[in-house]
Design an enzyme around this catalytic site. Structure first.
Site, PDB file in Angstrom:
ATOM      1  CG  HIS A  57      -2.161  -1.075   1.558  1.00 46.97           C
ATOM      2  ND1 HIS A  57      -3.299  -0.721   1.218  1.00 46.97           N
ATOM      3  CD2 HIS A  57      -1.818  -2.192   1.235  1.00 46.97           C
ATOM      4  CE1 HIS A  57      -4.241  -1.739   0.462  1.00 46.97           C
ATOM      5  NE2 HIS A  57      -3.184  -2.508   0.227  1.00 46.97           N
ATOM      6  CG  ASP A 100       0.248   9.030   0.194  1.00 48.59           C
ATOM      7  OD1 ASP A 100       0.332   7.709   1.098  1.00 48.59           O
ATOM      8  OD2 ASP A 100      -0.619  10.234   1.160  1.00 48.59           O
TER       9      ASP A 100
END
Ligand code: GDG
Length: 469
Positions: free
Chosen positions: A154, A362
């Site tokens: 992720h 991110d």
């Protein structure tokens, strides 16, 4: 269809009939319900005598276990969150390496694989999630588990020059290659992984995302995680709560709202963002009293030292900005450390003129996609997005910024605040096309289709000579 077994560091507590919380939980939950299966992982508790507890609701068995204090300190607080998290987010300066913590990380992965083994059936397909569990497949193989095992990362995968700062990087990456399928958020992450495999290991890179390294054949591909745009729009539309909490000054006069929602984490760029907002008020005085900034930042990992430090830094900065600019009827910055119900967040997104999403790094950033999906198509707000969020690869119609450029970000905010309706609509429509195309169900179905599909047979395309050390 074969059963699905999902393994993640935390298992979301889900009861049938109740709404499930975040994006990942929803995506995984639907897949588990359709094929039946097991969701296995840590229950979030630290206890002296961890015991596996299984609870079956409908077609899903939730199998959870606690961690003892030593395992929690070494596996979770230590190697996962004080070594892997900062390094995978390009923050070598914040990382520490401790050999005992790495041993603890390996030990907990082994313990979790041992606990899962008796629950498995021969044709189960296993889907493992995130950086806490990189060696999980290797531990399963050691225990004789031969099922198909896939992994989704992720968070970003760093360039080899950064990754190799982790002393046991080679051993760690060797365990990574025991999966049958490895999924990344973006092509950039997948490419960084391929670079490592080609340069550091002299692995074989084949066609169709196939690779061979450390004697294992596997595939590595990118699957950008998405959201459920229709559900978000409905939730945002139906929110009729305290709308006056944004969009107005105390006196009742209207003002525009800039909104940011992040876990309180140094990777999210909050310090730089507060600086850019101060620069906006400084450089463009016409926005003073006409704009307010709402930052929602629920605390996370508050027992890890670097997280305590950033919290203090932000409190000082928020006090400074409000002390400098606030007036009797206008508070420029609302900084809330509390978490809020999802429906409130979606309603706030819809009411805010700007969604400000500026991480320093991110994996994807779901807030960026949620903000766009929550907008009113007839009068949409503007997404201001960091080029370092995985989401920027898809949402190129956002106003893209570099979070390290304080003045550049202030100028982008000024531009977004002045943006005419037609341009806002064009950008919104173009982003919505991508958000619909790559939604959460697509992410999950694409990954599981590949995982359940034929096994990898790599074809040699290139092999890089070993590097001189
Ligand atoms: C990791 C990766 C990747 C936030 N505050 C509240 C709340 N949230 C929800 C948001 C969003 C989710 O939490 C946060 O997701 P992000 O993607 O923004 O970030 P991470 O938590 O760091 O997630 C990231 C993600 O995994 C998925 O693969 O995109 O890159 O770091 O859905 O809306 N939800 C509620 N109250 C809050 O106060 N209910």
């Amino acid at each position: 269809m074969s059963r699905l077994v999902v393994v993640s560091n935390r298992v979301a507590p889900i009861k049938e009939g109740k709404a499930v919380a975040g994006g990942l939980a929803v995506g995984v939950f639907d897949a588990l319900r359709d094929s039946g299966g097991v969701w296995f992982g840590w229950n979030g508790e630290v206890t002296s005598q961890p015991k596996l507890v299984c609870e079956t609701v409908g077609s899903i068995t939730y199998a959870t276990i606690g961690l003892n204090k030593r395992d929690y300190d070494q596996y979770y607080r230590g190697f996962s969150n004080a070594t892997l998290w900062p390094i995978f987010h390009y923050r070598i300066d914040l990382a520490r390496y401790n050999r005992d913590e790495y041993e603890g990380y390996r030990r907990v992965n082994r313990m979790l694989a041992e606990q899962l083994k008796p629950l498995l059936q021969p044709d189960d397909v296993l889907w493992i999630h995130d950086y806490h569990l990189i060696p999980f497949a290797e531990e399963c193989r050691q225990l004789g588990i031969r099922n198909r095992i896939g992994f989704f990362l992720h968070i970003p995968f760093p360039a080899p020059e950064i990754l190799t700062a982790i002393p046991p990087h080679n051993e760690l990456l060797k365990t990574f290659c025991s999966y049958d399928l490895i999924g990344f958020q973006t092509e950039v992450d997948r490419q960084a992984f391929e670079d490592y495999i080609a340069r550091e290991v002299r692995g074989l890179i084949g066609a169709d995302n196939a690779m061979t390294a450390y004697g294992h054949d596997f595939r590595a591909k990118h699957y950008p995680i998405g959201v459920m745009p229709d559900e978000i729009r409905k939730t945002a539309e139906s929110y009729r709560g305290r709308r006056n909490m944004i969009g107005r000054r105390e006196s009742g006069e209207p003002c525009e709202t800039i909104i940011s929602v992040d876990r309180l984490d140094y990777s999210k760029g909050l310090v730089e963002r507060f600086g850019a907002y101060e620069e906006l008020l400084d450089r463009f005085p016409e926005h003073r009293r006409q704009v307010q900034f709402l930052q929602i930042a629920p605390t996370s990992r508050s027992d890890v030292k670097t997280y305590q430090h950033i919290r203090q830094q932000l409190e000082t900065q928020a006090g400074h900005i409000n002390g400098r600019y606030a007036d009797l009827d206008w508070m420029p910055l609302h900084y809330l450390n509390k978490s809020h119900e999802r429906k409130i967040l979606m309603g706030l997104f819809r009411a805010a003129r700007i969604g400000l999403v500026t991480p320093l790094r991110d994996g994807m950033n779901l807030v960026a996609k949620e903000y766009v999906a929550a907008q009113n198509p007839d009068d949409p707000g503007v997404l201001v997005l960091s080029r370092f969020a995985g989401a920027a690869r898809e949402l190129s119609s956002a106003v893209i910024v570099n979070p390290y450029d304080r003045v550049g970000m202030a100028e982008a905010l000024d531009r977004a605040l002045r943006m005419p309706l037609e341009e806002r609509k064009d950008r919104y429509e173009s982003m919505m096309r991508v958000i619909r195309q790559n939604d959460l169900a697509g992410w999950r179905d694409n990954f599981l289709r590949d995982l359940r599909g034929p096994a990898s047979r790599p074809v040699l395309l290139r092999q890089t000579p070993a590097r001189a050390v």
